[in-house]
Design a protein around this motif. Structure first.
Motif, mmCIF file in Angstrom:
data_model
loop_
_atom_site.group_PDB
_atom_site.id
_atom_site.type_symbol
_atom_site.label_atom_id
_atom_site.label_comp_id
_atom_site.label_asym_id
_atom_site.label_seq_id
_atom_site.Cartn_x
_atom_site.Cartn_y
_atom_site.Cartn_z
ATOM 1 N N ALA A 238 1.075 10.935 -0.919
ATOM 2 C CA ALA A 238 -0.380 10.768 -0.900
ATOM 3 C C ALA A 238 -0.815 10.190 0.434
ATOM 4 O O ALA A 238 -0.139 9.334 1.015
ATOM 5 C CB ALA A 238 -0.802 9.843 -2.037
ATOM 6 N N GLU A 239 -1.928 10.671 0.936
ATOM 7 C CA GLU A 239 -2.490 10.136 2.173
ATOM 8 C C GLU A 239 -3.083 8.753 1.889
ATOM 9 O O GLU A 239 -3.741 8.541 0.868
ATOM 10 C CB GLU A 239 -3.588 11.062 2.709
ATOM 11 N N ILE A 240 -2.816 7.821 2.783
ATOM 12 C CA ILE A 240 -3.378 6.482 2.625
ATOM 13 C C ILE A 240 -4.769 6.489 3.240
ATOM 14 O O ILE A 240 -4.942 6.302 4.456
ATOM 15 C CB ILE A 240 -2.470 5.427 3.276
ATOM 16 N N ASP A 241 -5.766 6.766 2.407
ATOM 17 C CA ASP A 241 -7.135 6.900 2.883
ATOM 18 C C ASP A 241 -8.112 6.481 1.793
ATOM 19 O O ASP A 241 -7.700 5.958 0.742
ATOM 20 C CB ASP A 241 -7.407 8.343 3.336
ATOM 21 N N ASP A 242 -9.374 6.727 2.029
ATOM 22 C CA ASP A 242 -10.392 6.330 1.058
ATOM 23 C C ASP A 242 -10.228 7.045 -0.278
ATOM 24 O O ASP A 242 -10.524 6.475 -1.342
ATOM 25 C CB ASP A 242 -11.795 6.615 1.619
ATOM 26 N N GLU A 243 -9.738 8.287 -0.243
ATOM 27 C CA GLU A 243 -9.548 9.037 -1.490
ATOM 28 C C GLU A 243 -8.485 8.374 -2.359
ATOM 29 O O GLU A 243 -8.623 8.292 -3.582
ATOM 30 C CB GLU A 243 -9.171 10.486 -1.181
ATOM 31 N N LEU A 244 -7.410 7.915 -1.730
ATOM 32 C CA LEU A 244 -6.376 7.187 -2.479
ATOM 33 C C LEU A 244 -6.975 5.932 -3.094
ATOM 34 O O LEU A 244 -6.704 5.609 -4.260
ATOM 35 C CB LEU A 244 -5.216 6.827 -1.551
ATOM 36 N N ALA A 245 -7.771 5.224 -2.317
ATOM 37 C CA ALA A 245 -8.389 3.987 -2.811
ATOM 38 C C ALA A 245 -9.233 4.255 -4.051
ATOM 39 O O ALA A 245 -9.193 3.495 -5.027
ATOM 40 C CB ALA A 245 -9.240 3.362 -1.712
ATOM 41 N N LYS A 246 -9.982 5.349 -4.044
ATOM 42 C CA LYS A 246 -10.832 5.678 -5.190
ATOM 43 C C LYS A 246 -10.005 5.991 -6.431
ATOM 44 O O LYS A 246 -10.437 5.716 -7.554
ATOM 45 C CB LYS A 246 -11.735 6.856 -4.835
ATOM 46 N N LEU B 55 -10.752 2.338 1.414
ATOM 47 C CA LEU B 55 -9.424 1.826 1.752
ATOM 48 C C LEU B 55 -9.450 0.323 2.010
ATOM 49 O O LEU B 55 -8.540 -0.394 1.574
ATOM 50 C CB LEU B 55 -8.878 2.568 2.971
ATOM 51 N N GLU B 56 -10.478 -0.160 2.683
ATOM 52 C CA GLU B 56 -10.561 -1.597 2.952
ATOM 53 C C GLU B 56 -10.702 -2.384 1.652
ATOM 54 O O GLU B 56 -10.150 -3.476 1.510
ATOM 55 C CB GLU B 56 -11.736 -1.890 3.893
ATOM 56 N N GLY B 57 -11.446 -1.821 0.716
ATOM 57 C CA GLY B 57 -11.577 -2.475 -0.579
ATOM 58 C C GLY B 57 -10.251 -2.551 -1.315
ATOM 59 O O GLY B 57 -9.921 -3.558 -1.949
ATOM 60 N N LEU B 58 -9.464 -1.468 -1.247
ATOM 61 C CA LEU B 58 -8.151 -1.455 -1.891
ATOM 62 C C LEU B 58 -7.220 -2.470 -1.229
ATOM 63 O O LEU B 58 -6.479 -3.181 -1.913
ATOM 64 C CB LEU B 58 -7.545 -0.050 -1.806
ATOM 65 N N LYS B 59 -7.291 -2.544 0.115
ATOM 66 C CA LYS B 59 -6.468 -3.537 0.819
ATOM 67 C C LYS B 59 -6.838 -4.952 0.383
ATOM 68 O O LYS B 59 -5.965 -5.805 0.223
ATOM 69 C CB LYS B 59 -6.646 -3.382 2.331
ATOM 70 N N GLY B 60 -8.133 -5.172 0.201
ATOM 71 C CA GLY B 60 -8.568 -6.492 -0.249
ATOM 72 C C GLY B 60 -8.015 -6.834 -1.626
ATOM 73 O O GLY B 60 -7.575 -7.960 -1.879
ATOM 74 N N GLN B 61 -8.013 -5.852 -2.535
ATOM 75 C CA GLN B 61 -7.461 -6.066 -3.874
ATOM 76 C C GLN B 61 -5.963 -6.365 -3.801
ATOM 77 O O GLN B 61 -5.462 -7.239 -4.513
ATOM 78 C CB GLN B 61 -7.708 -4.829 -4.735
ATOM 79 N N LEU C 38 0.827 -1.203 0.000
ATOM 80 C CA LEU C 38 0.000 0.000 0.000
ATOM 81 C C LEU C 38 0.865 1.258 0.000
ATOM 82 O O LEU C 38 0.580 2.231 -0.706
ATOM 83 C CB LEU C 38 -0.923 -0.017 1.213
ATOM 84 N N SER C 39 1.954 1.233 0.776
ATOM 85 C CA SER C 39 2.876 2.367 0.810
ATOM 86 C C SER C 39 3.536 2.580 -0.552
ATOM 87 O O SER C 39 3.689 3.715 -1.019
ATOM 88 C CB SER C 39 3.950 2.133 1.879
ATOM 89 N N SER C 40 3.933 1.478 -1.202
ATOM 90 C CA SER C 40 4.537 1.580 -2.536
ATOM 91 C C SER C 40 3.541 2.154 -3.532
ATOM 92 O O SER C 40 3.898 2.964 -4.400
ATOM 93 C CB SER C 40 5.010 0.201 -3.016
ATOM 94 N N LEU C 41 2.284 1.749 -3.390
ATOM 95 C CA LEU C 41 1.240 2.258 -4.276
ATOM 96 C C LEU C 41 1.039 3.753 -4.057
ATOM 97 O O LEU C 41 0.868 4.525 -5.005
ATOM 98 C CB LEU C 41 -0.061 1.496 -4.022
ATOM 99 N N ALA C 42 1.090 4.154 -2.793
ATOM 100 C CA ALA C 42 0.911 5.569 -2.463
ATOM 101 C C ALA C 42 2.034 6.412 -3.066
ATOM 102 O O ALA C 42 1.817 7.561 -3.476
ATOM 103 C CB ALA C 42 0.852 5.751 -0.946
ATOM 104 N N GLU C 43 3.249 5.837 -3.123
ATOM 105 C CA GLU C 43 4.378 6.577 -3.702
ATOM 106 C C GLU C 43 4.135 6.891 -5.167
ATOM 107 O O GLU C 43 4.578 7.928 -5.671
ATOM 108 C CB GLU C 43 5.667 5.779 -3.531
ATOM 109 N N THR C 44 3.450 5.998 -5.867
ATOM 110 C CA THR C 44 3.181 6.254 -7.286
ATOM 111 C C THR C 44 2.137 7.345 -7.463
ATOM 112 O O THR C 44 1.976 7.878 -8.557
ATOM 113 C CB THR C 44 2.674 4.973 -7.990
ATOM 114 N N ALA C 45 1.412 7.674 -6.376
ATOM 115 C CA ALA C 45 0.380 8.712 -6.447
ATOM 116 C C ALA C 45 0.865 10.022 -5.819
ATOM 117 O O ALA C 45 0.069 10.896 -5.481
ATOM 118 C CB ALA C 45 -0.880 8.229 -5.732
#
Length: 441
Positions: A248-256, A263-269, A143-150
Protein backbone atom coordinates in the motif's frame (compact mmCIF):
# COMPACT_ATOMS: atom_id res chain seq x y z
CA UNK A 1 -20.77 -18.44 76.90
CA UNK A 2 -17.17 -18.46 78.05
CA UNK A 3 -14.09 -17.70 75.89
CA UNK A 4 -10.66 -18.64 77.29
CA UNK A 5 -7.36 -17.81 75.60
CA UNK A 6 -5.08 -20.83 75.14
CA UNK A 7 -2.42 -19.48 72.76
CA UNK A 8 -0.86 -16.06 72.19
CA UNK A 9 2.38 -16.46 70.27
CA UNK A 10 3.27 -13.80 67.74
CA UNK A 11 0.34 -13.73 65.34
CA UNK A 12 -0.97 -17.14 66.42
CA UNK A 13 -4.06 -17.18 68.58
CA UNK A 14 -5.95 -20.01 70.26
CA UNK A 15 -9.16 -20.03 72.31
CA UNK A 16 -11.56 -22.42 73.99
CA UNK A 17 -15.23 -21.54 73.68
CA UNK A 18 -17.62 -23.19 76.16
CA UNK A 19 -21.32 -23.13 75.35
CA UNK A 20 -23.31 -24.10 78.48
CA UNK A 21 -25.95 -26.79 77.98
CA UNK A 22 -28.64 -24.54 79.47
CA UNK A 23 -27.84 -21.77 76.96
CA UNK A 24 -27.95 -24.22 74.06
CA UNK A 25 -31.27 -25.68 75.26
CA UNK A 26 -32.75 -22.17 75.61
CA UNK A 27 -31.77 -21.36 72.03
CA UNK A 28 -33.40 -24.59 70.79
CA UNK A 29 -36.56 -23.82 72.76
CA UNK A 30 -36.65 -20.34 71.24
CA UNK A 31 -36.40 -21.77 67.72
CA UNK A 32 -39.20 -24.27 68.44
CA UNK A 33 -41.42 -21.56 69.90
CA UNK A 34 -40.88 -19.33 66.88
CA UNK A 35 -41.68 -22.18 64.47
CA UNK A 36 -44.65 -23.64 66.42
CA UNK A 37 -47.42 -21.37 64.98
CA UNK A 38 -46.69 -22.50 61.40
CA UNK A 39 -46.35 -26.25 61.98
CA UNK A 40 -49.11 -28.74 61.18
CA UNK A 41 -49.01 -32.37 62.30
CA UNK A 42 -51.48 -35.23 62.09
CA UNK A 43 -53.78 -35.20 65.10
CA UNK A 44 -53.12 -31.55 65.94
CA UNK A 45 -54.40 -28.25 64.64
CA UNK A 46 -51.96 -25.86 63.02
CA UNK A 47 -49.92 -24.14 65.71
CA UNK A 48 -51.07 -26.51 68.46
CA UNK A 49 -48.38 -29.20 68.23
CA UNK A 50 -46.79 -29.58 71.72
CA UNK A 51 -43.22 -28.29 72.04
CA UNK A 52 -42.12 -31.63 73.52
CA UNK A 53 -43.26 -33.40 70.35
CA UNK A 54 -41.65 -30.81 68.12
CA UNK A 55 -38.38 -31.15 70.02
CA UNK A 56 -38.47 -34.93 69.63
CA UNK A 57 -38.94 -34.59 65.86
CA UNK A 58 -36.85 -31.52 65.02
CA UNK A 59 -34.54 -31.29 68.03
CA UNK A 60 -31.37 -32.91 66.58
CA UNK A 61 -31.36 -30.59 63.56
CA UNK A 62 -32.13 -27.51 65.64
CA UNK A 63 -29.39 -28.39 68.12
CA UNK A 64 -26.88 -28.40 65.26
CA UNK A 65 -28.17 -25.04 64.00
CA UNK A 66 -28.10 -23.55 67.50
CA UNK A 67 -24.53 -24.76 68.06
CA UNK A 68 -23.33 -23.26 64.77
CA UNK A 69 -25.10 -19.95 65.34
CA UNK A 70 -23.80 -19.65 68.90
CA UNK A 71 -20.20 -20.43 67.94
CA UNK A 72 -20.32 -18.11 64.91
CA UNK A 73 -21.78 -15.37 67.09
CA UNK A 74 -19.12 -15.85 69.75
CA UNK A 75 -16.37 -15.68 67.13
CA UNK A 76 -17.82 -12.58 65.53
CA UNK A 77 -18.13 -10.86 68.90
CA UNK A 78 -14.58 -11.89 69.81
CA UNK A 79 -13.16 -10.47 66.54
CA UNK A 80 -15.04 -7.23 67.10
CA UNK A 81 -13.77 -6.88 70.65
CA UNK A 82 -10.13 -7.74 69.90
CA UNK A 83 -9.92 -6.19 66.43
CA UNK A 84 -8.30 -9.38 65.16
CA UNK A 85 -8.59 -10.11 61.44
CA UNK A 86 -7.82 -13.78 60.70
CA UNK A 87 -5.31 -14.34 57.88
CA UNK A 88 -7.42 -17.34 56.80
CA UNK A 89 -10.51 -19.22 57.90
CA UNK A 90 -10.19 -20.04 61.66
CA UNK A 91 -9.80 -23.72 62.53
CA UNK A 92 -12.81 -24.67 64.68
CA UNK A 93 -13.10 -28.12 66.31
CA UNK A 94 -15.28 -29.68 69.01
CA UNK A 95 -13.04 -31.02 71.77
CA UNK A 96 -15.68 -33.31 73.30
CA UNK A 97 -16.39 -35.62 70.34
CA UNK A 98 -18.52 -37.88 72.54
CA UNK A 99 -20.85 -34.99 73.37
CA UNK A 100 -24.37 -35.89 74.48
CA UNK A 101 -27.43 -33.70 74.78
CA UNK A 102 -27.47 -32.02 78.17
CA UNK A 103 -23.70 -31.48 78.26
CA UNK A 104 -21.77 -28.28 77.68
CA UNK A 105 -20.31 -27.82 74.20
CA UNK A 106 -16.55 -27.13 74.20
CA UNK A 107 -14.90 -25.86 71.01
CA UNK A 108 -11.27 -25.03 70.25
CA UNK A 109 -10.55 -22.15 67.87
CA UNK A 110 -7.16 -21.31 66.36
CA UNK A 111 -6.05 -18.83 63.72
CA UNK A 112 -3.31 -16.48 62.65
CA UNK A 113 -4.25 -12.83 62.89
CA UNK A 114 -3.25 -10.29 60.30
CA UNK A 115 -0.51 -8.01 61.64
CA UNK A 116 -0.83 -4.36 62.48
CA UNK A 117 0.71 -2.54 59.54
CA UNK A 118 2.83 0.49 60.45
CA UNK A 119 1.94 3.92 59.11
CA UNK A 120 3.78 4.97 55.96
CA UNK A 121 4.83 8.50 55.03
CA UNK A 122 4.77 8.23 51.23
CA UNK A 123 5.84 11.87 50.86
CA UNK A 124 9.35 10.86 51.96
CA UNK A 125 9.74 8.59 48.91
CA UNK A 126 11.42 10.00 45.80
CA UNK A 127 10.93 8.36 42.42
CA UNK A 128 12.01 8.86 38.84
CA UNK A 129 9.64 8.43 35.93
CA UNK A 130 10.95 7.90 32.42
CA UNK A 131 9.31 9.76 29.56
CA UNK A 132 9.85 8.94 25.90
CA UNK A 133 8.84 11.02 22.91
CA UNK A 134 7.90 9.14 19.73
CA UNK A 135 10.48 10.28 17.16
CA UNK A 136 9.91 10.31 13.41
CA UNK A 137 11.79 7.04 12.92
CA UNK A 138 9.48 5.21 15.35
CA UNK A 139 6.41 6.74 13.72
CA UNK A 140 7.65 5.78 10.25
CA UNK A 141 8.35 2.18 11.36
CA UNK A 142 4.85 1.89 12.81
CA UNK A 143 3.42 3.45 9.66
CA UNK A 144 5.24 0.92 7.47
CA UNK A 145 3.93 -1.96 9.59
CA UNK A 146 0.43 -0.53 9.27
CA UNK A 147 0.82 -0.29 5.51
CA UNK A 148 1.79 -3.98 5.39
CA UNK A 149 -1.57 -4.90 6.88
CA UNK A 150 -3.24 -3.00 4.02
CA UNK A 151 -1.33 -4.88 1.32
CA UNK A 152 -3.28 -5.54 -1.89
CA UNK A 153 -2.54 -8.23 -4.48
CA UNK A 154 -2.36 -7.96 -8.25
CA UNK A 155 -2.26 -10.69 -10.92
CA UNK A 156 1.19 -11.88 -11.94
CA UNK A 157 2.59 -14.06 -14.68
CA UNK A 158 4.67 -17.02 -13.65
CA UNK A 159 4.93 -19.35 -10.68
CA UNK A 160 3.68 -18.69 -7.15
CA UNK A 161 6.36 -17.76 -4.62
CA UNK A 162 6.54 -17.18 -0.89
CA UNK A 163 4.37 -14.16 -0.07
CA UNK A 164 2.19 -14.52 -3.17
CA UNK A 165 -1.55 -15.08 -2.92
CA UNK A 166 -3.10 -18.02 -4.75
CA UNK A 167 -6.85 -18.34 -5.30
CA UNK A 168 -7.81 -22.03 -5.25
CA UNK A 169 -10.62 -24.55 -5.24
CA UNK A 170 -9.72 -27.64 -3.26
CA UNK A 171 -11.11 -30.97 -2.08
CA UNK A 172 -9.35 -32.80 0.75
CA UNK A 173 -9.47 -36.60 0.88
CA UNK A 174 -8.39 -39.22 3.39
CA UNK A 175 -8.18 -42.80 2.08
CA UNK A 176 -9.77 -41.56 -1.14
CA UNK A 177 -12.86 -40.16 0.61
CA UNK A 178 -13.61 -36.43 0.92
CA UNK A 179 -13.90 -35.35 4.56
CA UNK A 180 -16.12 -32.71 6.15
CA UNK A 181 -14.60 -29.25 6.21
CA UNK A 182 -11.96 -30.13 3.63
CA UNK A 183 -13.60 -28.42 0.62
CA UNK A 184 -13.61 -24.78 -0.48
CA UNK A 185 -13.98 -22.63 -3.59
CA UNK A 186 -12.22 -19.40 -4.52
CA UNK A 187 -10.14 -19.55 -1.36
CA UNK A 188 -7.45 -16.80 -1.17
CA UNK A 189 -4.32 -18.21 0.47
CA UNK A 190 -1.10 -16.28 1.09
CA UNK A 191 1.87 -18.65 0.82
CA UNK A 192 3.93 -18.45 3.97
CA UNK A 193 1.04 -17.34 6.18
CA UNK A 194 1.01 -20.76 7.91
CA UNK A 195 -2.79 -20.65 7.98
CA UNK A 196 -3.04 -24.25 6.69
CA UNK A 197 -1.57 -27.46 8.06
CA UNK A 198 2.20 -27.92 7.63
CA UNK A 199 3.22 -28.79 4.07
CA UNK A 200 0.11 -27.51 2.31
CA UNK A 201 1.41 -24.06 1.43
CA UNK A 202 4.85 -25.40 0.47
CA UNK A 203 3.10 -27.82 -1.89
CA UNK A 204 1.60 -24.90 -3.82
CA UNK A 205 4.85 -23.06 -4.39
CA UNK A 206 5.67 -23.02 -8.10
CA UNK A 207 2.08 -23.46 -9.35
CA UNK A 208 0.64 -21.23 -12.07
CA UNK A 209 -2.86 -19.99 -12.78
CA UNK A 210 -4.94 -22.66 -14.48
CA UNK A 211 -2.94 -25.60 -13.12
CA UNK A 212 -4.25 -28.49 -11.07
CA UNK A 213 -2.14 -30.10 -8.38
CA UNK A 214 -2.61 -32.83 -5.79
CA UNK A 215 -0.93 -31.70 -2.56
CA UNK A 216 -0.01 -34.55 -0.22
CA UNK A 217 0.18 -33.72 3.50
CA UNK A 218 -0.22 -35.36 6.91
CA UNK A 219 -2.35 -33.93 9.67
CA UNK A 220 -0.44 -33.27 12.94
CA UNK A 221 -0.69 -35.96 15.60
CA UNK A 222 -2.37 -33.45 17.96
CA UNK A 223 -4.76 -32.01 15.37
CA UNK A 224 -7.94 -30.56 16.90
CA UNK A 225 -10.21 -32.88 14.87
CA UNK A 226 -9.41 -36.25 16.43
CA UNK A 227 -10.66 -38.29 13.42
CA UNK A 228 -8.05 -36.56 11.22
CA UNK A 229 -5.12 -36.45 13.65
CA UNK A 230 -2.04 -38.13 12.19
CA UNK A 231 -3.82 -39.11 8.97
CA UNK A 232 -2.28 -38.76 5.50
CA UNK A 233 -4.39 -36.63 3.17
CA UNK A 234 -4.46 -35.46 -0.46
CA UNK A 235 -5.87 -32.08 -1.46
CA UNK A 236 -6.90 -31.84 -5.10
CA UNK A 237 -6.33 -28.17 -5.91
CA UNK A 238 -7.33 -26.05 -8.90
CA UNK A 239 -5.35 -22.83 -9.12
CA UNK A 240 -7.56 -20.02 -10.40
CA UNK A 241 -5.18 -17.10 -9.90
CA UNK A 242 -1.69 -16.23 -8.73
CA UNK A 243 -1.16 -12.72 -7.39
CA UNK A 244 1.85 -10.86 -6.09
CA UNK A 245 1.70 -8.46 -3.15
CA UNK A 246 1.27 -4.80 -3.94
CA UNK A 247 2.40 -2.75 -0.95
CA UNK A 248 0.00 0.00 0.00
CA UNK A 249 1.17 3.52 -0.76
CA UNK A 250 1.81 5.56 2.36
CA UNK A 251 -0.40 8.51 1.50
CA UNK A 252 -3.65 10.24 2.37
CA UNK A 253 -5.68 7.37 0.89
CA UNK A 254 -4.04 4.91 3.28
CA UNK A 255 -4.79 7.27 6.16
CA UNK A 256 -8.48 7.38 5.23
CA UNK A 257 -8.62 3.57 5.24
CA UNK A 258 -7.67 3.74 8.90
CA UNK A 259 -10.14 6.49 9.80
CA UNK A 260 -7.83 9.52 9.64
CA UNK A 261 -8.46 12.62 7.53
CA UNK A 262 -5.00 12.62 5.97
CA UNK A 263 -1.48 11.22 6.38
CA UNK A 264 -0.48 13.80 8.98
CA UNK A 265 -3.56 12.94 10.99
CA UNK A 266 -2.68 9.23 10.88
CA UNK A 267 0.88 10.02 11.98
CA UNK A 268 -0.53 11.98 14.89
CA UNK A 269 -2.68 9.01 15.94
CA UNK A 270 0.32 6.68 15.69
CA UNK A 271 2.45 9.08 17.75
CA UNK A 272 -0.21 9.22 20.48
CA UNK A 273 -0.51 5.43 20.54
CA UNK A 274 3.26 4.95 20.74
CA UNK A 275 3.65 7.48 23.54
CA UNK A 276 0.77 5.85 25.44
CA UNK A 277 2.60 2.51 25.13
CA UNK A 278 5.84 4.11 26.32
CA UNK A 279 4.01 5.68 29.27
CA UNK A 280 2.53 2.33 30.28
CA UNK A 281 5.96 0.68 30.11
CA UNK A 282 7.49 3.54 32.10
CA UNK A 283 4.76 3.17 34.72
CA UNK A 284 5.74 -0.49 35.17
CA UNK A 285 9.34 0.56 35.83
CA UNK A 286 8.30 3.27 38.29
CA UNK A 287 5.90 0.89 40.02
CA UNK A 288 8.69 -1.64 40.57
CA UNK A 289 10.88 1.09 42.06
CA UNK A 290 8.03 2.17 44.34
CA UNK A 291 7.47 -1.39 45.53
CA UNK A 292 11.20 -1.71 46.24
CA UNK A 293 11.06 1.48 48.32
CA UNK A 294 8.00 0.23 50.20
CA UNK A 295 9.70 -3.09 50.88
CA UNK A 296 12.65 -1.23 52.40
CA UNK A 297 10.55 1.30 54.30
CA UNK A 298 8.35 -1.01 56.39
CA UNK A 299 8.87 -4.12 58.45
CA UNK A 300 6.32 -6.16 60.37
CA UNK A 301 5.62 -9.77 61.32
CA UNK A 302 4.07 -11.87 58.56
CA UNK A 303 1.52 -14.68 59.03
CA UNK A 304 3.52 -17.91 58.42
CA UNK A 305 0.54 -19.60 56.76
CA UNK A 306 0.30 -16.87 54.10
CA UNK A 307 4.05 -17.01 53.43
CA UNK A 308 3.98 -20.81 53.17
CA UNK A 309 1.03 -20.74 50.77
CA UNK A 310 2.68 -18.07 48.59
CA UNK A 311 6.03 -19.90 48.55
CA UNK A 312 4.30 -23.12 47.49
CA UNK A 313 2.46 -21.30 44.73
CA UNK A 314 5.69 -19.70 43.46
CA UNK A 315 7.50 -23.05 43.47
CA UNK A 316 4.59 -24.70 41.65
CA UNK A 317 4.43 -21.96 39.03
CA UNK A 318 8.18 -22.05 38.38
CA UNK A 319 8.09 -25.85 38.11
CA UNK A 320 5.52 -25.70 35.33
CA UNK A 321 7.44 -22.92 33.56
CA UNK A 322 10.51 -25.16 33.59
CA UNK A 323 8.47 -28.25 32.60
CA UNK A 324 5.95 -26.91 30.04
CA UNK A 325 5.02 -30.41 28.88
CA UNK A 326 3.87 -31.44 32.37
CA UNK A 327 0.27 -30.22 32.39
CA UNK A 328 -1.00 -32.31 35.30
CA UNK A 329 -0.62 -32.04 39.06
CA UNK A 330 0.58 -35.59 39.77
CA UNK A 331 4.24 -34.52 39.90
CA UNK A 332 4.47 -35.04 43.63
CA UNK A 333 5.43 -32.45 46.22
CA UNK A 334 7.58 -29.57 45.02
CA UNK A 335 10.05 -28.36 47.62
CA UNK A 336 10.30 -24.64 48.28
CA UNK A 337 13.72 -23.02 48.38
CA UNK A 338 15.03 -20.07 50.36
CA UNK A 339 14.69 -17.99 47.22
CA UNK A 340 11.01 -18.95 46.94
CA UNK A 341 10.44 -17.95 50.57
CA UNK A 342 12.18 -14.58 50.21
CA UNK A 343 10.04 -13.75 47.20
CA UNK A 344 6.95 -14.99 49.05
CA UNK A 345 7.74 -12.81 52.07
CA UNK A 346 8.09 -9.75 49.81
CA UNK A 347 4.79 -10.45 48.06
CA UNK A 348 2.88 -11.08 51.28
CA UNK A 349 4.32 -7.98 52.97
CA UNK A 350 3.59 -5.71 50.02
CA UNK A 351 0.14 -7.24 49.56
CA UNK A 352 -0.80 -6.56 53.19
CA UNK A 353 0.72 -3.08 53.06
CA UNK A 354 -1.12 -2.06 49.88
CA UNK A 355 -4.37 -3.52 51.24
CA UNK A 356 -3.96 -1.51 54.44
CA UNK A 357 -3.16 1.71 52.55
CA UNK A 358 -6.14 1.17 50.23
CA UNK A 359 -8.48 0.51 53.14
CA UNK A 360 -7.38 3.61 55.06
CA UNK A 361 -7.71 5.73 51.90
CA UNK A 362 -11.16 4.18 51.26
CA UNK A 363 -10.11 3.08 47.79
CA UNK A 364 -12.66 0.86 46.07
CA UNK A 365 -13.10 -0.79 42.69
CA UNK A 366 -16.36 0.51 41.20
CA UNK A 367 -18.95 -1.70 39.54
CA UNK A 368 -18.25 0.08 36.26
CA UNK A 369 -14.51 -0.63 36.49
CA UNK A 370 -15.20 -4.26 37.34
CA UNK A 371 -17.64 -4.65 34.44
CA UNK A 372 -15.12 -3.14 32.01
CA UNK A 373 -12.40 -5.51 33.22
CA UNK A 374 -14.69 -8.51 32.79
CA UNK A 375 -15.62 -7.33 29.29
CA UNK A 376 -11.94 -7.03 28.37
CA UNK A 377 -11.29 -10.60 29.48
CA UNK A 378 -14.47 -11.87 27.80
CA UNK A 379 -13.11 -10.72 24.44
CA UNK A 380 -10.56 -13.52 24.72
CA UNK A 381 -13.41 -16.00 24.24
CA UNK A 382 -15.17 -15.00 20.98
CA UNK A 383 -18.71 -16.32 20.84
CA UNK A 384 -18.65 -17.31 24.52
CA UNK A 385 -18.74 -13.85 26.10
CA UNK A 386 -22.09 -14.45 27.82
CA UNK A 387 -20.93 -17.75 29.31
CA UNK A 388 -17.79 -16.05 30.61
CA UNK A 389 -19.86 -13.29 32.25
CA UNK A 390 -22.06 -15.87 33.95
CA UNK A 391 -19.03 -17.85 35.11
CA UNK A 392 -17.52 -14.74 36.71
CA UNK A 393 -20.81 -13.84 38.39
CA UNK A 394 -21.12 -17.30 39.93
CA UNK A 395 -17.45 -17.64 40.92
CA UNK A 396 -16.31 -15.42 43.84
CA UNK A 397 -12.71 -16.57 43.46
CA UNK A 398 -12.67 -15.51 39.80
CA UNK A 399 -14.15 -12.13 40.69
CA UNK A 400 -11.41 -11.67 43.29
CA UNK A 401 -8.73 -12.54 40.72
CA UNK A 402 -10.06 -9.85 38.39
CA UNK A 403 -10.62 -7.27 41.12
CA UNK A 404 -7.25 -7.64 42.91
CA UNK A 405 -5.03 -6.08 40.20
CA UNK A 406 -7.56 -3.27 39.67
CA UNK A 407 -7.45 -2.44 43.37
CA UNK A 408 -3.65 -2.65 43.45
CA UNK A 409 -3.29 -0.26 40.49
CA UNK A 410 -5.61 2.27 42.16
CA UNK A 411 -3.55 2.09 45.36
CA UNK A 412 -0.32 2.53 43.36
CA UNK A 413 -1.79 5.61 41.63
CA UNK A 414 -2.80 6.92 45.06
CA UNK A 415 0.80 6.52 46.27
CA UNK A 416 2.20 8.14 43.11
CA UNK A 417 0.17 11.24 43.99
CA UNK A 418 1.84 11.39 47.42
CA UNK A 419 5.43 10.63 46.43
CA UNK A 420 7.95 12.99 44.88
CA UNK A 421 8.30 12.06 41.20
CA UNK A 422 10.89 13.56 38.89
CA UNK A 423 10.32 13.24 35.15
CA UNK A 424 13.34 12.10 33.14
CA UNK A 425 13.28 12.09 29.35
CA UNK A 426 15.08 9.06 27.92
CA UNK A 427 15.39 7.25 24.63
CA UNK A 428 13.18 4.37 23.56
CA UNK A 429 16.19 2.05 23.87
CA UNK A 430 16.85 3.09 27.47
CA UNK A 431 13.22 2.42 28.37
CA UNK A 432 13.35 -0.98 26.68
CA UNK A 433 16.45 -1.92 28.71
CA UNK A 434 14.71 -0.88 31.92
CA UNK A 435 11.66 -3.01 31.06
CA UNK A 436 13.89 -5.99 30.16
CA UNK A 437 15.58 -5.65 33.54
CA UNK A 438 12.16 -6.09 35.24
CA UNK A 439 11.75 -9.50 33.59
CA UNK A 440 15.23 -10.58 34.68
CA UNK A 441 14.63 -9.87 38.37
Amino acid sequence: MQVTETLNDGLKRGYTITLPAAELDAKVQQKLTEAQPDIEMKGFRKGKVPLSLLKRQFGPRLIGEAMQESIDGALSEHMEETGDRPASQPDVKMTNDDWKEGEDVVVSVSYEKLPDVPELDASSISLERMTVKADEAAVDDALSSLAETATDYEDKDGAAEEGDQVTIDFVGKVDGEAFEGGTAEDYPLVLGSNSFIPGFEDGLKGVKAGEEKAVEVSFPEEYQAAHLAGKAAVFDCTVKAVKKPKPAEIDDELAKRFGAEDLEGLKGQIRERLEAEYAQAARSVTKRTLLDRLDEAVSFELPPSLVDAEANQIAHQLYHEEHPDDHGHDHGEIETTEEHRKLAERRVKLGLLLADIGQKAEIKVTDQEMTQAVMNQARQYPGQERQFFEFVQQNPQMRQQIQAPLFEDKVIDHLFEQTKIEEKEVSKEELEKAVEALDEE
